[in-house]
Design a protein around this motif. Structure first.
Motif, PDB file in Angstrom:
ATOM      1  N   THR A   1       0.815  -1.111   0.095  1.00  0.00           N
ATOM      2  CA  THR A   1       0.142  -0.116   0.032  1.00  0.00           C
ATOM      3  C   THR A   1       0.726   1.294  -0.113  1.00  0.00           C
ATOM      4  O   THR A   1       0.524   2.371  -0.644  1.00  0.00           O
ATOM      5  N   TYR A   2       1.959   1.361   0.719  1.00  0.00           N
ATOM      6  CA  TYR A   2       2.756   2.551   0.783  1.00  0.00           C
ATOM      7  C   TYR A   2       3.428   2.726  -0.368  1.00  0.00           C
ATOM      8  O   TYR A   2       3.726   4.070  -0.905  1.00  0.00           O
ATOM      9  N   LYS A   3       3.979   1.725  -1.076  1.00  0.00           N
ATOM     10  CA  LYS A   3       4.319   1.858  -2.492  1.00  0.00           C
ATOM     11  C   LYS A   3       3.280   2.616  -3.378  1.00  0.00           C
ATOM     12  O   LYS A   3       3.686   3.489  -4.394  1.00  0.00           O
ATOM     13  N   HIS A   4       2.159   2.095  -3.323  1.00  0.00           N
ATOM     14  CA  HIS A   4       1.073   2.537  -4.122  1.00  0.00           C
ATOM     15  C   HIS A   4       0.539   4.102  -4.004  1.00  0.00           C
ATOM     16  O   HIS A   4       0.336   4.740  -4.855  1.00  0.00           O
ATOM     17  N   LEU A   5       0.917   4.386  -2.435  1.00  0.00           N
ATOM     18  CA  LEU A   5       0.516   5.799  -2.223  1.00  0.00           C
ATOM     19  C   LEU A   5       1.666   6.721  -2.720  1.00  0.00           C
ATOM     20  O   LEU A   5       1.629   8.068  -2.866  1.00  0.00           O
ATOM     21  N   ALA A   6       2.792   6.234  -2.712  1.00  0.00           N
ATOM     22  CA  ALA A   6       3.933   7.190  -3.108  1.00  0.00           C
ATOM     23  C   ALA A   6       3.906   8.232  -4.150  1.00  0.00           C
ATOM     24  O   ALA A   6       4.345   9.364  -3.843  1.00  0.00           O
ATOM     25  N   PRO A   7       3.384   7.683  -5.136  1.00  0.00           N
ATOM     26  CA  PRO A   7       3.418   8.686  -6.696  1.00  0.00           C
ATOM     27  C   PRO A   7       2.316   9.913  -6.227  1.00  0.00           C
ATOM     28  O   PRO A   7       2.499  10.921  -6.659  1.00  0.00           O
TER      29      PRO A   7
END
Length: 455
Positions: free
Chosen positions: A163-169
């Protein structure tokens, strides 16, 4: 970037929506928003989440649900109409709600999760449409499209690391980002909700993923108080406290957060600011990392929690018997029972349980197996057990903290059944009878906080 989370009472009607929009637009850093479902507008008014839970049960029971469905639609209509977005937002909201019974779900638990999650889902969609209508660049952060991914536990989901990778952008986004709280999407594409306080968890997750400078949690109180206002009228507010102070107090009954809600923000070191939606100009309470924190006093807060039981075991030379505790833990594991605390002496051991996890049947089974396997000289169940937590970073600086806490209780003949100090030395736990818990909290609060007493 600041992440703002608004609870159900802050989103109950159109006037409250106007208020939160003023709050959001008052600070250019407030660009990420997490919302709960609409809460109560007045005493006796049902929350939208409760209406959705009823809707789910009627569908499961194959009963007529049209009346409750109409009530849910009417709640969103009552917000959308005064704010000029009824024609823009209501067709989608009505479609989502009316199509829920036709959807296929893996089991009943996933059906209930999907129905109840729509309170937040549609409220976030509605807020995004209102902001767009007011000319503000806004993105509705649908968890399915954004990638808020959770475990396969329909009513007790946990966030997955991707999830945190998905939110990064979205960290550098110039749009207002509006997230629904309370739920995420499993790897199998199902909706799964967090446990109680789910929107707080979402806010904490978003603050982590977006590397927020602050996570502002707007609620209906001016601050976190040093004690429950139902026990002490007009208690002192806490200006600044640490993460671990909040965690300890949450465990013992502080109702602003439940104890898991802060973990994602804590992991990222994001400060949390608890503020009042109706008085956003007030500073509220800051919850910060322990590093470089300087406590203003000895005790930060005191809280109590009821609903515990304790199993007391006495056996001569217990401390000499290798494997005694291991055998006991195997019994608890067999019956899927977790324990809260296990204070012990050389011949004694007490196991404290949360009654929510301890049925009468399991209690009987545990008793039989403990007697058969461990042969205690004495076995006793202590009912109506309460836990009191006294918490403060300043406590680790004083060698006489326990004496100061115990003194007012012994003066008033309150029986202390257990004393346990955590390894961090910032908390002391007392065990008492439930009947004595409230009086004990009052006495401890009065000793440390009343009349500006120097301790």
């Amino acid at each position: 970037m600041k992440v703002c989370k608004f609870g159900g009472t802050s989103l109950a009607d159109a006037d409250h929506f106007n208020q939160i929009i003023k709050i959001i637009t008052a600070d250019p850093e407030r660009t990420a928003v997490v919302v709960s479902a609409p809460g109560c507008r007045f005493s006796g008014d049902p929350k939208v989440t409760d209406l959705l839970a009823t809707y789910a049960q009627l569908v499961l029971q194959q009963q007529d649900y049209q009346q409750v469905l109409a009530k849910i639609i009417a709640r969103y209509q009552a917000i959308a109409q005064p704010l000029g977005v009824a024609e823009l937002a209501m067709p989608f909201i009505k479609q989502c709600l009316t199509q829920l019974p036709q959807k296929t779900f893996k089991n009943q638990a996933y059906l209930i999760a999907a129905f109840t999650a729509h309170g937040e889902y549609l409220n976030a969609y509605l807020l995004s449409q209102i902001l767009i209508h007011q000319g503000l660049p806004t993105k509705f952060m649908d968890p399915r499209q954004v990638g808020i991914t959770v475990s396969n536990d329909p009513g007790d989901a946990h966030i997955l690391p991707e999830t945190y990778k998905h939110l990064a952008p979205y960290r550098e986004s110039s749009d207002y980002l509006v997230f629904p709280g309370f739920f995420g999407i499993t790897p199998n594409g199902e909706i799964a909700t967090f446990s109680r306080g789910g929107s707080d968890i979402t806010g904490s997750i978003v603050a982590n993923g977006l590397h927020a400078s602050v996570y502002e949690n707007f609620t209906d109180v001016n601050a976190i108080y040093a004690v429950d206002p139902h026990i002490i009228s007009h208690p002192q507010s806490i200006k600044v406290m640490t993460y671990r102070e909040m965690r300890e107090l949450s465990y013992a009954g502080f109702s602003v957060f439940h104890d898991e809600a802060l973990l994602p923000a804590i992991a990222a070191g994001v400060p949390i600011n608890v503020k009042n939606t109706n008085h956003p100009e007030r500073p509220g309470t800051m919850i910060v990392p322990e590093k470089n924190f300087h406590p203003a006093g000895l005790v930060t807060g005191v809280a109590s929690s009821k609903g515990f039981s304790a199993l007391y075991l006495h056996r001569y030379l217990l401390n000499k018997e290798v494997g005694f505790t291991l055998k006991l833990l195997h019994i608890l594991y067999k019956y899927d029972i977790s324990y809260e605390h296990m204070p012990s002496g050389i011949d004694d051991l007490t196991i404290i349980f949360d009654n929510q996890h301890l049925t009468t049947t399991k209690r009987t089974q545990i008793t039989k197996e403990v007697q058969a396997l461990l042969h205690p000289d004495q076995l006793q169940w202590i009912n109506n057990y309460a836990i009191i937590m006294i918490v403060g970073e300043g406590m680790q600086l004083s060698p006489t903290t326990i004496e100061k806490i115990v003194h007012p209780l012994t003066e008033h003949d309150i029986n202390i059944q257990m004393i346990n100090q955590g390894a961090s030395k910032i908390s002391i736990m007392l065990g008492t009878n439930e009947a004595d818990a409230e009086q004990a909290v009052k006495l401890i609060y009065q000793y440390f906080f009343d009349n500006n007493r120097i301790v």
